[in-house]
Design a protein around this motif. Sequence first.
Motif, PDB file in Angstrom:
ATOM      1  N   ALA A  32      19.215  42.239  30.316  1.00 22.47           N
ATOM      2  CA  ALA A  32      18.929  42.208  28.876  1.00 22.47           C
ATOM      3  C   ALA A  32      17.805  41.238  28.570  1.00 22.47           C
ATOM      4  O   ALA A  32      16.918  41.522  27.755  1.00 22.47           O
ATOM      5  N   SER A  33      17.825  40.095  29.230  1.00 22.78           N
ATOM      6  CA  SER A  33      16.788  39.085  29.036  1.00 22.78           C
ATOM      7  C   SER A  33      15.429  39.595  29.518  1.00 22.78           C
ATOM      8  O   SER A  33      14.405  39.420  28.842  1.00 22.78           O
ATOM      9  N   MET A  34      15.412  40.236  30.674  1.00 21.53           N
ATOM     10  CA  MET A  34      14.148  40.740  31.226  1.00 21.53           C
ATOM     11  C   MET A  34      13.545  41.833  30.348  1.00 21.53           C
ATOM     12  O   MET A  34      12.326  41.912  30.182  1.00 21.53           O
ATOM     13  N   LEU A  35      14.386  42.686  29.789  1.00 21.27           N
ATOM     14  CA  LEU A  35      13.883  43.778  28.960  1.00 21.27           C
ATOM     15  C   LEU A  35      13.185  43.275  27.695  1.00 21.27           C
ATOM     16  O   LEU A  35      12.313  43.953  27.147  1.00 21.27           O
ATOM     17  N   LEU A  36      13.583  42.076  27.248  1.00 18.40           N
ATOM     18  CA  LEU A  36      12.972  41.490  26.045  1.00 18.40           C
ATOM     19  C   LEU A  36      11.815  40.552  26.364  1.00 18.40           C
ATOM     20  O   LEU A  36      11.196  40.007  25.451  1.00 18.40           O
ATOM     21  N   ILE A  41       5.531  42.176  33.799  1.00 13.71           N
ATOM     22  CA  ILE A  41       6.119  42.279  35.141  1.00 13.71           C
ATOM     23  C   ILE A  41       7.636  42.115  35.074  1.00 13.71           C
ATOM     24  O   ILE A  41       8.390  42.843  35.729  1.00 13.71           O
ATOM     25  N   LYS A  42       8.088  41.153  34.256  1.00 17.42           N
ATOM     26  CA  LYS A  42       9.530  40.942  34.098  1.00 17.42           C
ATOM     27  C   LYS A  42      10.186  42.150  33.439  1.00 17.42           C
ATOM     28  O   LYS A  42      11.293  42.555  33.815  1.00 17.42           O
ATOM     29  N   ARG A  43       9.509  42.721  32.438  1.00 15.05           N
ATOM     30  CA  ARG A  43      10.081  43.903  31.776  1.00 15.05           C
ATOM     31  C   ARG A  43      10.219  45.061  32.760  1.00 15.05           C
ATOM     32  O   ARG A  43      11.223  45.764  32.776  1.00 15.05           O
TER      33      ARG A  43
END
Length: 317
Positions: A32-36, A41-43
Motif C-alpha cells: 500500500a505504501s509503495m503504490l502511493l 520505481i517504488k510504485r
Amino acid sequence: MYGTFVILLIGLLAFPVQAADTTNTALASEIASMLLSQDQIKRAAGVKALSENGQGCMECFLKITDNGTTDQRRGAVLALALLPVPELATNGLLKALNDKDATVRSLAAHALAKIGQAAAKPTARLLLHPDERVRNGAALALSKMGESAIPALTTMLKMDDPFAKAKAAWLLGRMGHEALPAVPALIHALNDKDIRVVHVICESLDLIGPNPAVVYHELTLIGISGSQCPVTRIGTNAAPSLVRLLTRPGTPMGNIALYTLARMGRVAEPALKAALATGTDSQKIAAALLLTGIDPELASTLPEELRRSMTGAMHTQ
C-alpha cells in the motif's frame, strides 16, 4: 497430561497461521505504501508485488481500509482495485464509499467502476443511502461504469425514493444514445407523482434521443401492467401523466406527449378537462387545443382570454 498435550498441539497449529497473518499484514502495508510513493520505481515494485501476492493479502487490505491511517487507507483501496480479482473485494470497496477522506471515497468509486457490472447492482442501491457522501460516491462509480450499469439503474427507476429515481434517470441521460435499452423503463417512470422527478426523466429521454415511434408506443402503455389486455383501454391510464408533460412545450418529450394525446382522442378527455381547470398556462392552452379537436363546439365555451391565447399559439405553429 492429555489435556496439556492438546493445549500444546493447538498452540503449535495456531502459530503458523498467526505468523502468516503477521507476514501478510506487513506485506500489505508495504505494498500500500509503495503504490502511493512519489518514486516511479517504488510504485512499479508495488504493482509487481501486488500481482505476485495481492490476492492473498486481500483480507489485510480490507482491514487497513477500516483501521489504517489516511495514507494507508488510500493505498489499501488502490491495492484492492489492482487485485487480480478485484470483484472479491466489492463489499469492502462499497464500505469505503463512506470513508471520511474524499480521496479514499474517490478511489473506491473508481475501483467499483473498474469492476463494472458485477458491482453495479449493490452500488446502485447506495443511491438510497442516507449519507450524501455515499450517494455521490455511488453515482460517480455508476457514471464511470457506463453501459454495464444500465440494468442496475433501470431497476432503481422503480424505487419510491425521489432522489434515487431522479439520480438514476440523470445518470442514464448522461450516457446518451448508449442508454436506449432503458427507454421503456424511463417512460413508465413518468407516472411518478413528483413533478421534479418527471422533469429529470424527460430531460434524460431528450438526451438519449429514442425513436419517436417507440416513445409514442410506450407512452400509451403507462400504467398498464403486463397482465392486463390494453386493446380497449390503450392510453386511458397514461393520459394524466402525458398532460403533465404539456408543461414542457417545444421539447421533444413535450411534443410527443401532445401528439400522443391528440391520437388518443376521447380517451384523454377527462385528463385534458382537468388540466383546463387547474393546469399551468401552457397546459391550459395545449389542453384547449386538443379538446376543441375532439369536440369543436367546446371552443365557444372557453374563456375569452384562453381563446386569444389559442389563436396566438396556432399562428406561431
